[in-house]
Design a protein around this motif. Structure first.
Motif, PDB file in Angstrom:
ATOM      1  N   TYR A  89     -22.563  17.034 -35.088  1.00  0.00           N
ATOM      2  CA  TYR A  89     -21.408  15.820 -34.988  1.00  0.00           C
ATOM      3  C   TYR A  89     -19.755  17.392 -35.361  1.00  0.00           C
ATOM      4  O   TYR A  89     -18.915  16.524 -35.247  1.00  0.00           O
ATOM      5  CB  TYR A  89     -21.825  14.750 -35.483  1.00  0.00           C
ATOM      6  CG  TYR A  89     -20.165  13.837 -34.850  1.00  0.00           C
ATOM      7  CD1 TYR A  89     -19.664  12.794 -34.411  1.00  0.00           C
ATOM      8  CD2 TYR A  89     -19.463  13.739 -36.837  1.00  0.00           C
ATOM      9  CE1 TYR A  89     -18.542  11.887 -35.021  1.00  0.00           C
ATOM     10  CE2 TYR A  89     -18.395  13.223 -37.204  1.00  0.00           C
ATOM     11  CZ  TYR A  89     -18.757  11.977 -35.816  1.00  0.00           C
ATOM     12  OH  TYR A  89     -16.896  11.362 -35.959  1.00  0.00           O
ATOM     13  N   GLU A 136     -14.964  15.133 -29.751  1.00  0.00           N
ATOM     14  CA  GLU A 136     -16.453  13.562 -30.161  1.00  0.00           C
ATOM     15  C   GLU A 136     -14.618  13.197 -30.282  1.00  0.00           C
ATOM     16  O   GLU A 136     -13.494  12.501 -30.887  1.00  0.00           O
ATOM     17  CB  GLU A 136     -16.996  13.759 -31.215  1.00  0.00           C
ATOM     18  CG  GLU A 136     -16.919  12.836 -31.717  1.00  0.00           C
ATOM     19  CD  GLU A 136     -18.166  11.879 -30.958  1.00  0.00           C
ATOM     20  OE1 GLU A 136     -17.842  10.876 -29.969  1.00  0.00           O
ATOM     21  OE2 GLU A 136     -18.992  12.522 -29.977  1.00  0.00           O
ATOM     22  N   PHE A 168     -23.940  15.432 -26.776  1.00  0.00           N
ATOM     23  CA  PHE A 168     -23.877  14.359 -27.524  1.00  0.00           C
ATOM     24  C   PHE A 168     -24.972  14.140 -28.029  1.00  0.00           C
ATOM     25  O   PHE A 168     -24.922  12.719 -28.564  1.00  0.00           O
ATOM     26  CB  PHE A 168     -22.582  13.653 -26.645  1.00  0.00           C
ATOM     27  CG  PHE A 168     -21.033  14.161 -26.983  1.00  0.00           C
ATOM     28  CD1 PHE A 168     -20.391  13.762 -27.375  1.00  0.00           C
ATOM     29  CD2 PHE A 168     -21.365  15.258 -24.982  1.00  0.00           C
ATOM     30  CE1 PHE A 168     -19.570  14.132 -27.395  1.00  0.00           C
ATOM     31  CE2 PHE A 168     -19.508  15.107 -24.903  1.00  0.00           C
ATOM     32  CZ  PHE A 168     -18.715  14.884 -26.256  1.00  0.00           C
TER      33      PHE A 168
END
Length: 316
Positions: free
Chosen positions: A135, A144, A168
């Motif tokens: 992330y 993101e 993702f």
């Protein structure tokens, strides 16, 4: 070294070992350290994705990778794939590294059909740390859209349903049991070597020595492990980060112009600047425990039995 003849009578060199993943767990470092060994030839392209996708530019939704428009995302034809290994000469171990092979369900069967005797290396990271690191990298690279990690996790199932890029799939990628089970079902156990990222970080030379033994090359060779590859985090100086990213895309050109020793020195300087420019946020112990319980506990317990390793530190 495995070779065969194609229809033009040229010798086709093929990999006899593959690093299959996992993402954000040290595959880039392994690729770089293996390249230093005189008896190992690594594909000059990292992440060929040859066994993961059957098209050079697969279509996914969501923000895509920032790649050179002239470079395909994956290698989709055998001739181009084999061309990556023409530089192999006297090396006894020929390999490549593509972390998508662990995650993409079809990859294991395709590898088995292509090279049933191939040796496979996997390196696994605590799935909570892996998810957060992935992330953070996606935030760093501007892909993101969510500024909150836990909000991104809440959206993950919907994103997968909508066909977003595998990048993702933060928690889904960390469910290693089924991913590795596919390989253990198809290959003999002695063809598969599984390492833990924690061991690799603590003593990279020892892990590499074991890997060299697995590949039947000189295990006394000690590579330069001083460079940290593919570090994640948030850029302190965005201008510097963008500049370094631009230089990174120019690596193939630079490598052709300068001697290997100088090229490695440039990598060390550039990698050092890149890593110093990153600040790596941390999850609280409470958040880690909550994530483990919600997403990973059952999978970790099954994985322990599969790979015959104590993973109790992952369960805390």
């Amino acid at each position: 070294m495995k070779e065969e003849r194609d229809t033009t009578t040229r010798t086709v060199k093929r990999p006899n070992f593959i690093v299959i993943g996992a993402a954000k767990s040290g595959t880039t470092a392994l690729w770089n350290y293996f390249r230093q060994h005189p008896q190992i030839y690594m594909s000059p392209k990292k992440h060929t994705r040859f066994f993961s996708f059957q098209t050079a530019n697969p279509v996914f939704r969501g923000p895509g990778p920032i790649n050179d428009q002239y470079i395909s995302y994956a290698i989709a034809d055998a001739a181009t794939y084999h061309a990556l290994f023409v530089g192999a000469e006297e090396e006894t171990a020929i390999g490549e590294a593509s972390h998508s092979y662990l995650y993409v369900p079809e990859a294991a069967g395709r590898i088995k059909s292509y090279a049933p005797d191939v040796r496979l290396i996997a390196i696994l990271r605590n799935p909570v740390e892996r998810a957060f690191s992935h992330y953070s990298q996606m935030v760093r690279d501007g892909r993101e859209p969510s500024e909150n990690f836990f909000e991104a996790l809440k959206e993950e199932a919907a994103r997968i349903e909508e066909g977003w890029w595998p990048d993702f799939h933060y928690t889904r990628m960390g469910l290693y049991y089924d991913q590795l089970r596919r390989y253990f079902d198809l290959f003999e156990r002695d063809q598969i070597k599984v390492y833990l990222y924690d061991d690799f970080r603590a003593d990279p030379v020892q892990v590499l020595r074991d890997a060299f033994e697995f590949l039947d090359v000189d295990s006394t060779f000690v590579p330069d492990t001083s460079i940290r590859y593919n570090a994640s985090g948030v850029a302190k100086n965005k201008t510097l980060h963008l500049t370094l990213q631009g230089l990174r895309r120019a690596r193939p050109i630079i490598k052709r112009l300068v001697p290997e020793k100088h090229y490695r020195g440039l990598l060390r300087v550039g990698g050092g600047l890149h890593n110093k420019n990153l600040t790596e946020p941390r999850l609280s112990a409470e958040a880690r425990g909550r994530m483990t319980a919600e997403y990973f506990r059952e999978d970790i317990i099954k994985l322990e039995d599969l790979i015959e390793r104590d993973l109790s530190t992952w369960l805390r």
